[in-house]
Design a protein around this motif. Sequence first.
Motif, PDB file in Angstrom:
ATOM      1  N   VAL A  40       0.836  -1.206   0.000  1.00  0.00           N
ATOM      2  CA  VAL A  40       0.000   0.000   0.000  1.00  0.00           C
ATOM      3  C   VAL A  40       0.867   1.252   0.000  1.00  0.00           C
ATOM      4  O   VAL A  40       0.571   2.218  -0.708  1.00  0.00           O
ATOM      5  CB  VAL A  40      -0.974  -0.016   1.195  1.00  0.00           C
ATOM      6  CG1 VAL A  40      -1.632   1.329   1.396  1.00  0.00           C
ATOM      7  CG2 VAL A  40      -2.018  -1.087   0.994  1.00  0.00           C
ATOM      8  N   SER A  41       1.951   1.254   0.770  1.00  0.00           N
ATOM      9  CA  SER A  41       2.811   2.438   0.807  1.00  0.00           C
ATOM     10  C   SER A  41       3.454   2.700  -0.551  1.00  0.00           C
ATOM     11  O   SER A  41       3.526   3.850  -0.994  1.00  0.00           O
ATOM     12  CB  SER A  41       3.875   2.299   1.888  1.00  0.00           C
ATOM     13  OG  SER A  41       4.778   1.270   1.576  1.00  0.00           O
ATOM     14  N   ILE A  44       0.602   3.976  -3.010  1.00  0.00           N
ATOM     15  CA  ILE A  44       0.222   5.365  -2.730  1.00  0.00           C
ATOM     16  C   ILE A  44       1.324   6.316  -3.190  1.00  0.00           C
ATOM     17  O   ILE A  44       1.041   7.376  -3.762  1.00  0.00           O
ATOM     18  CB  ILE A  44      -0.101   5.557  -1.233  1.00  0.00           C
ATOM     19  CG1 ILE A  44      -1.353   4.775  -0.859  1.00  0.00           C
ATOM     20  CG2 ILE A  44      -0.258   7.024  -0.876  1.00  0.00           C
ATOM     21  CD1 ILE A  44      -2.606   5.219  -1.570  1.00  0.00           C
ATOM     22  N   ILE A  47       1.037   6.568  -6.920  1.00  0.00           N
ATOM     23  CA  ILE A  47      -0.139   7.357  -7.294  1.00  0.00           C
ATOM     24  C   ILE A  47       0.147   8.851  -7.118  1.00  0.00           C
ATOM     25  O   ILE A  47      -0.299   9.680  -7.925  1.00  0.00           O
ATOM     26  CB  ILE A  47      -1.368   6.922  -6.461  1.00  0.00           C
ATOM     27  CG1 ILE A  47      -1.835   5.550  -6.933  1.00  0.00           C
ATOM     28  CG2 ILE A  47      -2.497   7.936  -6.562  1.00  0.00           C
ATOM     29  CD1 ILE A  47      -2.896   4.927  -6.055  1.00  0.00           C
ATOM     30  N   LEU A  48       0.911   9.205  -6.082  1.00  0.00           N
ATOM     31  CA  LEU A  48       1.278  10.596  -5.832  1.00  0.00           C
ATOM     32  C   LEU A  48       2.460  11.056  -6.679  1.00  0.00           C
ATOM     33  O   LEU A  48       3.001  12.130  -6.468  1.00  0.00           O
ATOM     34  CB  LEU A  48       1.595  10.799  -4.349  1.00  0.00           C
ATOM     35  CG  LEU A  48       0.415  10.630  -3.402  1.00  0.00           C
ATOM     36  CD1 LEU A  48       0.884  10.674  -1.965  1.00  0.00           C
ATOM     37  CD2 LEU A  48      -0.630  11.689  -3.660  1.00  0.00           C
ATOM     38  N   THR A  70       9.932   4.828   1.575  1.00  0.00           N
ATOM     39  CA  THR A  70       8.497   4.700   1.840  1.00  0.00           C
ATOM     40  C   THR A  70       8.125   3.402   2.561  1.00  0.00           C
ATOM     41  O   THR A  70       7.486   3.448   3.619  1.00  0.00           O
ATOM     42  CB  THR A  70       7.705   4.833   0.535  1.00  0.00           C
ATOM     43  OG1 THR A  70       8.157   5.992  -0.166  1.00  0.00           O
ATOM     44  CG2 THR A  70       6.235   4.954   0.798  1.00  0.00           C
ATOM     45  N   VAL A 101      -0.894   4.246   3.727  1.00  0.00           N
ATOM     46  CA  VAL A 101      -1.343   5.512   3.131  1.00  0.00           C
ATOM     47  C   VAL A 101      -0.625   6.690   3.778  1.00  0.00           C
ATOM     48  O   VAL A 101      -0.136   7.594   3.084  1.00  0.00           O
ATOM     49  CB  VAL A 101      -2.886   5.651   3.265  1.00  0.00           C
ATOM     50  CG1 VAL A 101      -3.337   7.047   2.901  1.00  0.00           C
ATOM     51  CG2 VAL A 101      -3.587   4.610   2.412  1.00  0.00           C
ATOM     52  N   GLY A 104       3.044   6.913   2.620  1.00  0.00           N
ATOM     53  CA  GLY A 104       3.149   7.451   1.264  1.00  0.00           C
ATOM     54  C   GLY A 104       2.955   8.955   1.227  1.00  0.00           C
ATOM     55  O   GLY A 104       3.689   9.683   0.546  1.00  0.00           O
ATOM     56  N   LEU A 105       1.974   9.446   1.978  1.00  0.00           N
ATOM     57  CA  LEU A 105       1.741  10.887   2.062  1.00  0.00           C
ATOM     58  C   LEU A 105       2.906  11.601   2.756  1.00  0.00           C
ATOM     59  O   LEU A 105       3.306  12.693   2.361  1.00  0.00           O
ATOM     60  CB  LEU A 105       0.439  11.167   2.810  1.00  0.00           C
ATOM     61  CG  LEU A 105      -0.842  10.764   2.084  1.00  0.00           C
ATOM     62  CD1 LEU A 105      -2.033  10.873   3.021  1.00  0.00           C
ATOM     63  CD2 LEU A 105      -1.037  11.609   0.853  1.00  0.00           C
TER      64      LEU A 105
END
Length: 126
Positions: A40-41, A44, A47-48, A70, A101, A104-105
Amino acid sequence: MFELVHITINSAAQANVFGLANITISYFDIILAYLVAIIVSILIALILRVPLLPGKPMRYSFDVSAVYPTPIIAIGIFSLFLVLNYTFMYNGLVLAVIIGVCSGLFVKYLFNYIFPSPIEGDDGDE
């Protein structure tokens, strides 16, 4: 990684001495939750639009990427929650997704502010 899982299970079992926790998590659940946090990390971060790999030469690069740091941040934060014996729902899978998530942010928006790269050409000789 398997030693980390073993230590996590043992520390969670020791925390259960006082009846503060319900230990129903197995090795398979922990490994699955770690893999979910890693995947998931990375997803994300991609995606970013964080690059998959750092710039060349990779050895001396201080660029962030989806592969490093990440998932390392996601694994570290998730390990802290497991050692504190907090798995939330579904044996830690929901917590792994939330941490993936957030990591990643974090790497996209906050990593360079908290951990700035060194200034190029500065040897520290003053």
